[in-house]
Design a protein around this motif. Structure first.
Motif, PDB file in Angstrom:
ATOM      1  N   ASN A 145      -6.336  -6.508  -2.383  1.00  0.00           N
ATOM      2  CA  ASN A 145      -7.025  -5.365  -1.808  1.00  0.00           C
ATOM      3  C   ASN A 145      -6.576  -4.091  -2.501  1.00  0.00           C
ATOM      4  O   ASN A 145      -5.420  -3.686  -2.438  1.00  0.00           O
ATOM      5  CB  ASN A 145      -6.728  -5.286  -0.308  1.00  0.00           C
ATOM      6  CG  ASN A 145      -7.606  -4.266   0.372  1.00  0.00           C
ATOM      7  OD1 ASN A 145      -7.792  -3.160  -0.138  1.00  0.00           O
ATOM      8  ND2 ASN A 145      -8.151  -4.630   1.512  1.00  0.00           N
ATOM      9  N   MET A 146      -7.555  -3.480  -3.211  1.00  0.00           N
ATOM     10  CA  MET A 146      -7.252  -2.249  -3.955  1.00  0.00           C
ATOM     11  C   MET A 146      -7.948  -1.058  -3.303  1.00  0.00           C
ATOM     12  O   MET A 146      -8.128  -0.026  -3.937  1.00  0.00           O
ATOM     13  CB  MET A 146      -7.789  -2.373  -5.380  1.00  0.00           C
ATOM     14  CG  MET A 146      -7.257  -3.537  -6.157  1.00  0.00           C
ATOM     15  SD  MET A 146      -5.646  -3.169  -6.851  1.00  0.00           S
ATOM     16  CE  MET A 146      -6.071  -1.925  -8.070  1.00  0.00           C
ATOM     17  N   GLY A 147      -8.392  -1.200  -2.084  1.00  0.00           N
ATOM     18  CA  GLY A 147      -9.284  -0.195  -1.526  1.00  0.00           C
ATOM     19  C   GLY A 147     -10.681  -0.649  -1.903  1.00  0.00           C
ATOM     20  O   GLY A 147     -10.853  -1.344  -2.900  1.00  0.00           O
TER      21      GLY A 147
ATOM     22  N   GLU B 229     -12.342  -0.095  -5.670  1.00  0.00           N
ATOM     23  CA  GLU B 229     -11.538  -0.713  -6.714  1.00  0.00           C
ATOM     24  C   GLU B 229     -11.661  -2.227  -6.671  1.00  0.00           C
ATOM     25  O   GLU B 229     -11.740  -2.901  -7.672  1.00  0.00           O
ATOM     26  CB  GLU B 229     -10.065  -0.324  -6.541  1.00  0.00           C
ATOM     27  CG  GLU B 229      -9.767   1.110  -6.913  1.00  0.00           C
ATOM     28  CD  GLU B 229      -9.781   1.302  -8.427  1.00  0.00           C
ATOM     29  OE1 GLU B 229      -9.643   0.292  -9.135  1.00  0.00           O
ATOM     30  OE2 GLU B 229      -9.945   2.448  -8.868  1.00  0.00           O
ATOM     31  N   TRP B 230     -11.646  -2.773  -5.453  1.00  0.00           N
ATOM     32  CA  TRP B 230     -11.665  -4.219  -5.279  1.00  0.00           C
ATOM     33  C   TRP B 230     -12.934  -4.835  -5.867  1.00  0.00           C
ATOM     34  O   TRP B 230     -12.886  -5.824  -6.578  1.00  0.00           O
ATOM     35  CB  TRP B 230     -11.518  -4.570  -3.805  1.00  0.00           C
ATOM     36  CG  TRP B 230     -11.766  -6.023  -3.523  1.00  0.00           C
ATOM     37  CD1 TRP B 230     -12.703  -6.537  -2.690  1.00  0.00           C
ATOM     38  CD2 TRP B 230     -11.076  -7.146  -4.083  1.00  0.00           C
ATOM     39  NE1 TRP B 230     -12.638  -7.900  -2.696  1.00  0.00           N
ATOM     40  CE2 TRP B 230     -11.651  -8.304  -3.556  1.00  0.00           C
ATOM     41  CE3 TRP B 230     -10.029  -7.275  -5.009  1.00  0.00           C
ATOM     42  CZ2 TRP B 230     -11.228  -9.581  -3.892  1.00  0.00           C
ATOM     43  CZ3 TRP B 230      -9.608  -8.550  -5.349  1.00  0.00           C
ATOM     44  CH2 TRP B 230     -10.199  -9.681  -4.792  1.00  0.00           C
TER      45      TRP B 230
ATOM     46  N   TYR C 177       0.823  -1.211   0.000  1.00  0.00           N
ATOM     47  CA  TYR C 177       0.000   0.000   0.000  1.00  0.00           C
ATOM     48  C   TYR C 177       0.862   1.268   0.000  1.00  0.00           C
ATOM     49  O   TYR C 177       1.847   1.359   0.732  1.00  0.00           O
ATOM     50  CB  TYR C 177      -0.928  -0.062   1.230  1.00  0.00           C
ATOM     51  CG  TYR C 177      -1.424   1.263   1.749  1.00  0.00           C
ATOM     52  CD1 TYR C 177      -2.361   1.986   1.014  1.00  0.00           C
ATOM     53  CD2 TYR C 177      -0.974   1.765   2.966  1.00  0.00           C
ATOM     54  CE1 TYR C 177      -2.827   3.194   1.501  1.00  0.00           C
ATOM     55  CE2 TYR C 177      -1.437   2.962   3.457  1.00  0.00           C
ATOM     56  CZ  TYR C 177      -2.363   3.690   2.716  1.00  0.00           C
ATOM     57  OH  TYR C 177      -2.809   4.885   3.194  1.00  0.00           O
TER      58      TYR C 177
ATOM     59  N   TYR D 172      -1.939  -6.272  -0.707  1.00  0.00           N
ATOM     60  CA  TYR D 172      -2.515  -4.929  -0.574  1.00  0.00           C
ATOM     61  C   TYR D 172      -1.883  -3.998  -1.583  1.00  0.00           C
ATOM     62  O   TYR D 172      -0.676  -3.777  -1.547  1.00  0.00           O
ATOM     63  CB  TYR D 172      -2.309  -4.423   0.861  1.00  0.00           C
ATOM     64  CG  TYR D 172      -3.185  -5.139   1.836  1.00  0.00           C
ATOM     65  CD1 TYR D 172      -2.858  -6.419   2.256  1.00  0.00           C
ATOM     66  CD2 TYR D 172      -4.368  -4.573   2.310  1.00  0.00           C
ATOM     67  CE1 TYR D 172      -3.676  -7.122   3.131  1.00  0.00           C
ATOM     68  CE2 TYR D 172      -5.192  -5.260   3.175  1.00  0.00           C
ATOM     69  CZ  TYR D 172      -4.846  -6.531   3.582  1.00  0.00           C
ATOM     70  OH  TYR D 172      -5.657  -7.224   4.428  1.00  0.00           O
TER      71      TYR D 172
ATOM     72  N   TRP E 252      -3.510  -0.913  -2.552  1.00  0.00           N
ATOM     73  CA  TRP E 252      -4.227   0.343  -2.480  1.00  0.00           C
ATOM     74  C   TRP E 252      -3.249   1.509  -2.651  1.00  0.00           C
ATOM     75  O   TRP E 252      -2.140   1.477  -2.123  1.00  0.00           O
ATOM     76  CB  TRP E 252      -4.905   0.411  -1.110  1.00  0.00           C
ATOM     77  CG  TRP E 252      -5.951   1.472  -0.991  1.00  0.00           C
ATOM     78  CD1 TRP E 252      -6.723   1.991  -1.982  1.00  0.00           C
ATOM     79  CD2 TRP E 252      -6.329   2.116   0.220  1.00  0.00           C
ATOM     80  NE1 TRP E 252      -7.582   2.912  -1.474  1.00  0.00           N
ATOM     81  CE2 TRP E 252      -7.367   3.017  -0.115  1.00  0.00           C
ATOM     82  CE3 TRP E 252      -5.918   2.027   1.552  1.00  0.00           C
ATOM     83  CZ2 TRP E 252      -7.993   3.823   0.835  1.00  0.00           C
ATOM     84  CZ3 TRP E 252      -6.532   2.816   2.489  1.00  0.00           C
ATOM     85  CH2 TRP E 252      -7.557   3.709   2.134  1.00  0.00           C
ATOM     86  N   GLN E 253      -3.663   2.524  -3.424  1.00  0.00           N
ATOM     87  CA  GLN E 253      -2.822   3.701  -3.664  1.00  0.00           C
ATOM     88  C   GLN E 253      -1.443   3.355  -4.187  1.00  0.00           C
ATOM     89  O   GLN E 253      -0.415   3.791  -3.665  1.00  0.00           O
ATOM     90  CB  GLN E 253      -2.713   4.543  -2.388  1.00  0.00           C
ATOM     91  CG  GLN E 253      -4.062   5.131  -2.039  1.00  0.00           C
ATOM     92  CD  GLN E 253      -3.987   6.163  -0.940  1.00  0.00           C
ATOM     93  OE1 GLN E 253      -2.917   6.517  -0.466  1.00  0.00           O
ATOM     94  NE2 GLN E 253      -5.132   6.654  -0.544  1.00  0.00           N
TER      95      GLN E 253
END
Ligand code: HEC
Length: 478
Positions: free
Chosen positions: A460-462, A465-466, A414, A436, A438-439
């Motif tokens: 986990n893309m946030g 997004e997920w 992340y 993870y 995300w961002q």
């Protein structure tokens, strides 16, 4: 007729009080022997006191013991032996005391012989009473349970069974009761439900005993686990008085409960094999663990359940002195978790951490200034299962080293600069389950591609997004 509570109340003091007569009477015997030597003649008057206290406390212990026995739950045979040896101890102690008094008044060799013989027999009887008392509470194999095999041979006892769980080699041919159910009951129930110790008037050591039931009748109903007393009790909350095994004793595992339930559900047969009764999918999974205890465990679980040599203590404390939190993953295991503080220079730390690479399985470098350069060393951390790299300077170049970690299960990237191209290197990691992203520079398309390559991976893309990745990935929707 119900035994009054007050009787049972006092009875429970028997196991405490009984130590007094044992102490006093053995002391009397030793003092008597010693006082026959000129040097220790001064002890002679003390023998009488020890004998008196011994006889009196033995009498109290016997009375309390009779009260305790009223509560029931003990095997007749052992109980009788223990009871009569206990009573004999009291009688012999009183006789010995009277003979002692008589001898004090008149020295007479015959009287002395009778006295010493009485005293000796009393000690032997006392030992016997103590031994059978111990067998009543701890089971008759208590003393010999850990006896080495050569000694057992001399004593005419069967060789010790190996402590490890007996594994089954051929599941289909295994006899359900004999090979699966009996070992469970034997390890968790029989210590209190056997011919020596029949708690609730119930024995569980053989098929006949199980069929005979307890003081309230049958303990199982073939085909109906829900009304089977033995399972009803197992499912009661542990603090419930009727819960089995009682609170504080080794409890059944969920797998063991599942197997007992399955056996009763399928008619509680004592001779059918696994192949002859119905096995549903869940039961099959549990049964597989009898063939191989690791059957249902992931590679990572097997790794972390295995033993590892501890890391060098000095090394650990020198790492600690640099402000790094390094500690065991759990009590009594040597796997280490490491948390590097924000302020530390991760790059310079890596070579030192590398010396404990074998033991370190969780590494948190999150929010530090870790670079791709530092990550080169990570490939030597073969047993790493969790790696935090969130908010570090890691880029695609660093991921190549990570891709080589065979047990890595959790990776947090992340807030880093990794991109679609970089993360594809992670597609073949055998144990990676949580990632993870995300961002990062990774796009929905990149994540979808990765997901399709590794269907077991949770990316986990946030939150938003997920959902999109899930929707786009044919694999994830399966
Ligand atoms: C530490 C000793 C202990 C262990 C171990 C133990 N029990 Fe018991 N059990 C007792 C006592 C004490 C009673 C009688 C008191 C009562 O009725 O609650 C009893 C009673 C029972 C009864 C009721 C018998 C009747 O007819 O009233 C059942 C059924 C039972 N146990 C099943 C089990 C099972 C199944 C296990 C193993 C999973 C087990 N027990 C393990 C001590 C034990």
């Amino acid at each position: 007729m119900e035994t009054p509570d007050i009787v049972l109340f006092f009875g429970r003091f028997h196991p405490i009080i009984l130590h007094l007569p044992i102490g006093f009477l053995v002391l009397a015997f030793l003092l008597e022997l010693l006082s026959r030597m000129e040097r220790f003649r001064v002890y002679r008057p003390a023998v009488g006191l020890a004998l008196f206290l011994g006889a009196a406390s033995a009498l109290v212990a016997v009375i309390l013991g009779l009260m305790l026995a009223e509560g029931g739950g003990y095997g007749e045979e052992l109980l009788n032996l223990h009871k009569w040896l206990g009573i004999a101890t009291v009688v012999l102690a009183i006789v010995a005391f009277l003979l002692y008094r008589k001898r004090s008044k008149q020295e007479n060799p015959t009287l002395d012989k009778v006295y010493v013989s009485t005293l000796s027999v009393m000690v032997l009887v006392l030992m016997g009473a103590g031994h059978f008392g111990g067998s009543l509470t701890h089971g008759s194999d208590y003393l010999t349970q850990y006896m080495p095999n050569p000694l057992r041979k001399v004593a005419g006892l069967p060789a010790k069974e190996s402590k490890e769980v007996k594994l089954i080699t051929n599941l289909e041919e295994a006899v359900v009761y004999e090979d699966i159910i009996h070992p469970i009951i034997d390890s968790r129930c029989v210590s209190c439900h056997n011919p020596d110790k029949k708690k609730g008037e119930l024995m569980m050591h053989t098929a006949e005993a199980l069929l005979a039931g307890g003081e309230n009748g049958d303990i199982f109903v073939p085909g109906d686990p829900a009304t089977s007393e033995m399972l009803v009790r197992v499912h009661l909350p542990e603090e419930d008085e009727d819960h089995m095994p009682p609170d504080g004793k080794s409890q059944l595992t969920d797998d063991q409960i599942a197997l007992l339930t399955w056996w009763i559900d399928q008619g509680a047969s004592f001779d059918k094999t696994v192949a002859q009764i119905e096995v549903n999918e869940e039961t099959q999974l549990v049964l597989n663990t009898l063939l191989d205890p690791n059957a249902n465990k992931s590679e990572v679980e097997v790794l972390l359940a295995s033993e590892i040599t501890p890391a060098d203590k000095q090394l650990v404390s020198s790492i600690q002195q640099r402000g790094v939190m390094i500690m065991p993953l759990a009590e009594e295991v040597h796997w280490l978790q490491v948390n590097v503080p924000r302020s530390a220079s991760a790059d310079s730390l890596m070579s030192e951490l590398g010396k404990a690479a074998e033991q370190i399985t969780w590494l948190d470098l999150g929010n530090t200034a870790t670079t791709d350069e530092a990550l080169k060393a990570i490939s030597s951390f073969k047993n790493l299962t969790r790696l935090h790299l969130e908010n570090t300077q890691v880029t695609d170049a660093g991921l190549a080293s990570i891709a080589e970690l065979p047990y890595l299960e959790y990776l947090n990237l992340y807030g880093t600069q990794v991109s679609n191209e970089g993360v594809q290197q992670l597609a073949q990691m055998p144990n990676l389950r949580k990632l993870y992203l995300w961002q990062t520079q990774v796009t929905k398309e990149g994540a979808t591609q990765l997901q399709e390559a590794n269907p077991d991976l949770e990316i986990n893309m946030g939150v938003e997004e997920w959902k999109a990745v899930k929707a786009d990935s044919a694999v994830a929707l399966r």
